[in-house]
Design a protein around this motif. Structure first.
Motif, PDB file in Angstrom:
ATOM      1  N   ASN B 154       0.851  -1.182   0.000  1.00  0.00           N
ATOM      2  CA  ASN B 154       0.000   0.000   0.000  1.00  0.00           C
ATOM      3  C   ASN B 154       0.889   1.235   0.000  1.00  0.00           C
ATOM      4  O   ASN B 154       1.750   1.389   0.868  1.00  0.00           O
ATOM      5  N   TYR B 187      -5.318   4.278  -0.513  1.00  0.00           N
ATOM      6  CA  TYR B 187      -3.955   3.905  -0.899  1.00  0.00           C
ATOM      7  C   TYR B 187      -3.977   3.518  -2.368  1.00  0.00           C
ATOM      8  O   TYR B 187      -5.023   3.189  -2.930  1.00  0.00           O
ATOM      9  N   TYR B 189      -2.795   0.297  -4.347  1.00  0.00           N
ATOM     10  CA  TYR B 189      -2.528  -1.072  -3.918  1.00  0.00           C
ATOM     11  C   TYR B 189      -1.805  -1.820  -5.035  1.00  0.00           C
ATOM     12  O   TYR B 189      -2.326  -1.976  -6.136  1.00  0.00           O
ATOM     13  N   ASP B 257      -0.344  -4.742   3.361  1.00  0.00           N
ATOM     14  CA  ASP B 257      -1.765  -4.904   3.637  1.00  0.00           C
ATOM     15  C   ASP B 257      -1.998  -5.823   4.828  1.00  0.00           C
ATOM     16  O   ASP B 257      -1.150  -6.673   5.150  1.00  0.00           O
TER      17      ASP B 257
END
Lengths: 173, 275
Positions: B154, B187, B189, B257
């Motif tokens: 992230n 975020y 990802y 994560d």
């Protein structure tokens, strides 16, 4: 002390060669980066091997790729391979210089981690056009100080004249 | 004679707290923490070099001082001055830097995880003197979910925790291609990094390009190539991300994560690329 991003060596072929090698690579950098444009006298995959002192010819390589050829997208992989293949159908060279690629060899000189590579291909030859991304693993913690690039088939077929391969070293702070 | 000074206008800001000075080509980027100030005015900051007295002025950190001589060592102090003309005491002197001709591709900072795992990795006070940024990384995490051989990285900029990001991923896992993405998320990802499922010394890798990061007229775009391969499993990822903010990127925050940690030998190296 090396610069952050430094050309180490360039090979430009004035005639066909069965392989191109970068050897005695300094351990002073963090990553290696190889950029090239090439073709092959007979259609074939581009492959490469790495090693310490000499390239590893054992079944110590594996890779996963994703590629698109204009009509479809596929993913494949191979375990316990005797070399790195950078892709599948869309990564096949023909007798033209329409095949370009780059190879990242990450943290190549440490002796703690196995060595992972990240590759991209842009293949604009008329026979096998497409684009490929791949990740590969050399199952060894040895530092890499030699890289050899060649066609897959060892029958005298060559990387063609006009091919160019440049090795860079990238040094982290 | 008694001089009456407006209580409101006469409040003196505290001395700024000096941060890190970073050398450039005849320039220096000087980071600092703003003054404390209980008055009603606004504060403008001035960084001053020693020797030479070269200055740069602005409302916030960092300040870029120009006109320096390459090869000469400098330190810097920072003063905050209110719009009423009341100046703080100068900060302490910064670290010494020596400006030099810069190459097109420079290493800015590197973070390597030691024996204690880390929940996050950050790059702060990123100078605005480059055109693009590149992160190059190898990573291992302590994710321990059965059958999961990769993790999600992230990424966010400037500590912006709002839903101001979007991302897309094209993923090949060795048998199929898939695509994922999302917008208005907190975020960007990206698939990355290896987990406990992978052999102990197998690391995920990634190259992240943050394009035109200091431009204040456009949103910021990230281009990603990442993957993990362990001779049984593998994933190759092509990713893109966007921060829907026109501010220059001055910090990058990275977490794994699901509250997993970066483990030993994980390394992120940040590079600046001149345009």
């Amino acid at each position: 002390m090396p610069a952050t991003y430094e050309p180490i060596a360039t090979t430009t072929l004035s005639s066909g060669a069965t392989s191109v090698s970068f050897s005695s690579i300094s351990s002073a950098y963090t990553d290696l980066y190889i950029v090239g444009q090439t073709g092959c006298s007979t259609t074939d995959y581009l492959t490469f091997r790495v090693g310490n002192g000499s390239v590893d010819t054992g079944s110590n390589y594996s890779y996963t790729y994703a590629e698109g050829n204009g009509s479809g997208a596929t993913s494949g992989r191979s375990s316990s391979s005797s070399k790195f293949y950078v892709g599948a159908t869309a990564s096949i060279m023909n007798n033209s210089l329409d095949y370009s690629f780059y190879i990242n060899i990450m943290n190549y000189s440490n002796t703690t981690t196995r060595k992972t590579v990240l590759n991209r291909i842009a293949n604009n030859n008329s026979s096998f056009p497409g684009t490929t991304a791949s990740v590969g693993l050399w199952r060894s913690t040895s530092a890499i100080n030699i890289v050899t690039i060649s066609p897959d088939t060892n029958d005298g077929r060559t990387l063609i004249s006009g091919s160019i391969f440049t090795l860079y070293g990238i040094k982290a702070a | 004679m008694t001089r009456i000074i407006s209580i409101v206008g006469g409040m003196q800001p505290s001395a700024p707290t000096i941060g890190t000075a970073t050398a450039g080509d005849t320039t220096a980027s000087v980071a600092f923490t703003a003054s404390s100030y209980i008055g009603k005015g606004t504060i403008t900051y001035t960084a001053t070099s020693s020797p030479g007295g070269f200055t740069a002025t602005g409302a916030s950190s960092p300040l870029t001082v120009t006109g320096l001589t390459n090869g000469t060592a400098y330190t810097f102090t920072v003063v905050g001055t209110t719009n009423y003309g009341v100046a703080s005491v100068a900060s302490a002197a910064s670290n010494s830097i020596t400006p030099a001709t810069q190459s097109s591709y420079e290493s800015i900072a590197t973070v390597t995880v030691g024996g204690t795992s880390q929940s996050s990795i950050s790059f702060t006070s990123i100078p605005s003197t480059f055109k693009h940024l590149q992160l190059r990384a190898i990573s291992k995490t302590n994710r321990n979910d059965a059958g999961e051989y990769q993790t999600t990285l992230n990424m966010r900029f400037n500590s912006d925790s709002g839903s101001n990001y979007s991302y897309h991923r094209l993923i090949g896992n060795g048998s199929s291609i898939s695509a994922t993405g999302g917008g208005s998320v907190p975020y960007m990802y990206f698939y990355f990094g290896s987990s406990v499922t992978n052999p102990a010394n197998t690391f995920g890798v990634g190259v992240y390009d943050i394009l035109d990061y200091a431009n204040t007229n456009k949103y910021k775009t990230v281009r990603v190539l990442s993957g993990v391969e362990d001779n049984t499993y593998g994933t190759i990822n092509l990713g893109s991300g966007a921060w829907l903010n026109t501010n220059a990127v001055t910090s990058i925050s990275l977490i794994i994560d699901s509250a997993n940690d970066f483990t030993q030998y994980t390394q992120f190296a940040l590079y600046g690329i001149k345009g």
